[in-house]
Enzyme design. Structure first.
Site, PDB file in Angstrom:
ATOM      1  N   ARG A 103       0.842  -1.192   0.000  1.00 14.96           N
ATOM      2  CA  ARG A 103       0.000   0.000   0.000  1.00 14.96           C
ATOM      3  C   ARG A 103       0.874   1.237   0.000  1.00 14.96           C
ATOM      4  O   ARG A 103       1.936   1.287   0.617  1.00 14.96           O
ATOM      5  CB  ARG A 103      -0.968  -0.011   1.172  1.00 14.96           C
ATOM      6  CG  ARG A 103      -0.317   0.106   2.514  1.00 14.96           C
ATOM      7  CD  ARG A 103      -1.370   0.154   3.590  1.00 14.96           C
ATOM      8  NE  ARG A 103      -0.723   0.259   4.883  1.00 14.96           N
ATOM      9  CZ  ARG A 103      -1.345   0.544   5.981  1.00 14.96           C
ATOM     10  NH1 ARG A 103      -2.645   0.744   5.963  1.00 14.96           N
ATOM     11  NH2 ARG A 103      -0.699   0.622   7.120  1.00 14.96           N
ATOM     12  N   THR A 107      -1.526   7.520   0.124  1.00 16.99           N
ATOM     13  CA  THR A 107      -2.916   7.399  -0.369  1.00 16.99           C
ATOM     14  C   THR A 107      -3.606   6.192   0.253  1.00 16.99           C
ATOM     15  O   THR A 107      -4.828   6.066   0.169  1.00 16.99           O
ATOM     16  CB  THR A 107      -2.929   7.212  -1.899  1.00 16.99           C
ATOM     17  OG1 THR A 107      -2.259   5.973  -2.191  1.00 16.99           O
ATOM     18  CG2 THR A 107      -2.231   8.351  -2.607  1.00 16.99           C
ATOM     19  N   ASP A 203       2.723  -3.259  12.707  1.00 17.85           N
ATOM     20  CA  ASP A 203       2.967  -3.665  11.321  1.00 17.85           C
ATOM     21  C   ASP A 203       3.330  -5.147  11.298  1.00 17.85           C
ATOM     22  O   ASP A 203       4.388  -5.545  11.790  1.00 17.85           O
ATOM     23  CB  ASP A 203       4.103  -2.812  10.728  1.00 17.85           C
ATOM     24  CG  ASP A 203       4.277  -3.087   9.250  1.00 17.85           C
ATOM     25  OD1 ASP A 203       4.558  -4.250   8.887  1.00 17.85           O
ATOM     26  OD2 ASP A 203       4.111  -2.159   8.441  1.00 17.85           O
ATOM     27  N   ASP A 206       6.702  -6.093   9.593  1.00 18.29           N
ATOM     28  CA  ASP A 206       7.866  -5.709  10.402  1.00 18.29           C
ATOM     29  C   ASP A 206       8.020  -6.634  11.602  1.00 18.29           C
ATOM     30  O   ASP A 206       9.126  -7.010  11.978  1.00 18.29           O
ATOM     31  CB  ASP A 206       7.732  -4.267  10.898  1.00 18.29           C
ATOM     32  CG  ASP A 206       7.906  -3.255   9.769  1.00 18.29           C
ATOM     33  OD1 ASP A 206       8.272  -3.673   8.651  1.00 18.29           O
ATOM     34  OD2 ASP A 206       7.668  -2.056  10.014  1.00 18.29           O
TER      35      ASP A 206
HETATM   36  N1  URA Z   1      -1.005  -3.571   8.070  1.00 13.92           N
HETATM   37  C1  URA Z   1      -0.397  -3.947   9.230  1.00 13.92           C
HETATM   38  O1  URA Z   1       0.603  -4.662   9.198  1.00 13.92           O
HETATM   39  N2  URA Z   1      -0.907  -3.508  10.401  1.00 13.92           N
HETATM   40  C2  URA Z   1      -2.004  -2.746  10.477  1.00 13.92           C
HETATM   41  O2  URA Z   1      -2.440  -2.405  11.590  1.00 13.92           O
HETATM   42  C3  URA Z   1      -2.625  -2.364   9.268  1.00 13.92           C
HETATM   43  C4  URA Z   1      -2.107  -2.790   8.089  1.00 13.92           C
END
Ligand code: URA
Length: 212
Positions: A103, A107, A203, A206
């Site tokens: 993503r 945006t 994330d 991550d």
């Molecule tokens: N992607 C992620 O890894 N965590 C989120 O909270 C939203 C999208």
């Protein structure tokens, strides 16, 4: 879209440790794998099967086996890879295709940067795996991509989902007539301005693989 929240104390227990910011990457990966195996059990309730005649040491009997073509598992790169092992453990004969989607952090829209899938998915049951259903942009795009290539039954498996994301996927795919199911470990409260699920787990990519 049919939405199934896998309601089980073991799933809630493992999700709690997954969410905890003190959980390190190796533990996060192991918990993800364990969770996916539990979610996959729920997600494959309608996997297609056909009759299969066998003989036990005692008598002939009729069993079942997975139908051909075999199901296709599609992890969305990168974070979906963390769910692959748990999924193929339950469906070892499934094929695996890959979709790289990312993503745009400004945006929040999804773009495709990699694709390794059969061109023809006619009559295939597909399992799309991605840990987080946040804005829904990536998942909606992935599902449409598979349906346009002939897939006729799609199940998305996520660890967590945001209500806004579920609504967005539903809206974006309202013109499709194939059955679409979402199996998720939990539906969280909301999305914040940065597109993160709250309370979420941060994330997922991550936390699985480190910040790159
Ligand atoms: N992607 C992620 O890894 N965590 C989120 O909270 C939203 C999208």
């Amino acid at each position: 879209m049919r939405v199934e929240v896998a309601n089980h104390p073991l799933i809630a227990h493992k999700l709690t440790y997954l969410r905890d910011k003190r959980t390190d990457s190796p533990t996060f990966r192991r918990l993800t794998e364990e969770l996916v195996t539990l979610l996959a059990y729920e997600a494959t309730r309608d996997v297609r099967v056909e009759p299969f005649a066998i003989e036990t040491p005692v008598a002939a009997t009729q069993g079942i086996k997975l139908s051909s073509p075999k199901p296709l598992i599609v992890p969305i790169l990168r974070a979906g890879l963390g769910m692959l092992e748990g999924m193929v453990r339950l469906l070892p004969s499934a094929e695996v295709g890959f979709l790289g989607m990312q993503r745009n952090e400004e945006t929040l829209e999804a773009i495709t940067y990699a694709n390794r899938l059969p061109d023809d998915l006619s009559g295939r049951q597909c399992y799309v795996i991605d840990p987080m259903l946040a804005t829904g942009g990536t998942l909606a795009m992935a599902i449409r991509y598979l349906v346009e290539r002939g897939a006729d039954d799609i199940t998305a498996v996520t660890l967590l989902a945001a209500p806004e994301g579920i609504e967005a996927v539903d809206r974006a795919l309202s013109d499709l007539s194939v059955p679409i199911t979402l199996v998720t470990g939990a539906i969280d409260e909301h999305l914040n301005e940065q597109g993160y699920i709250v309370p979420g787990l941060g994330d997922a990519g991550d936390r699985l693989y480190g910040v790159v």
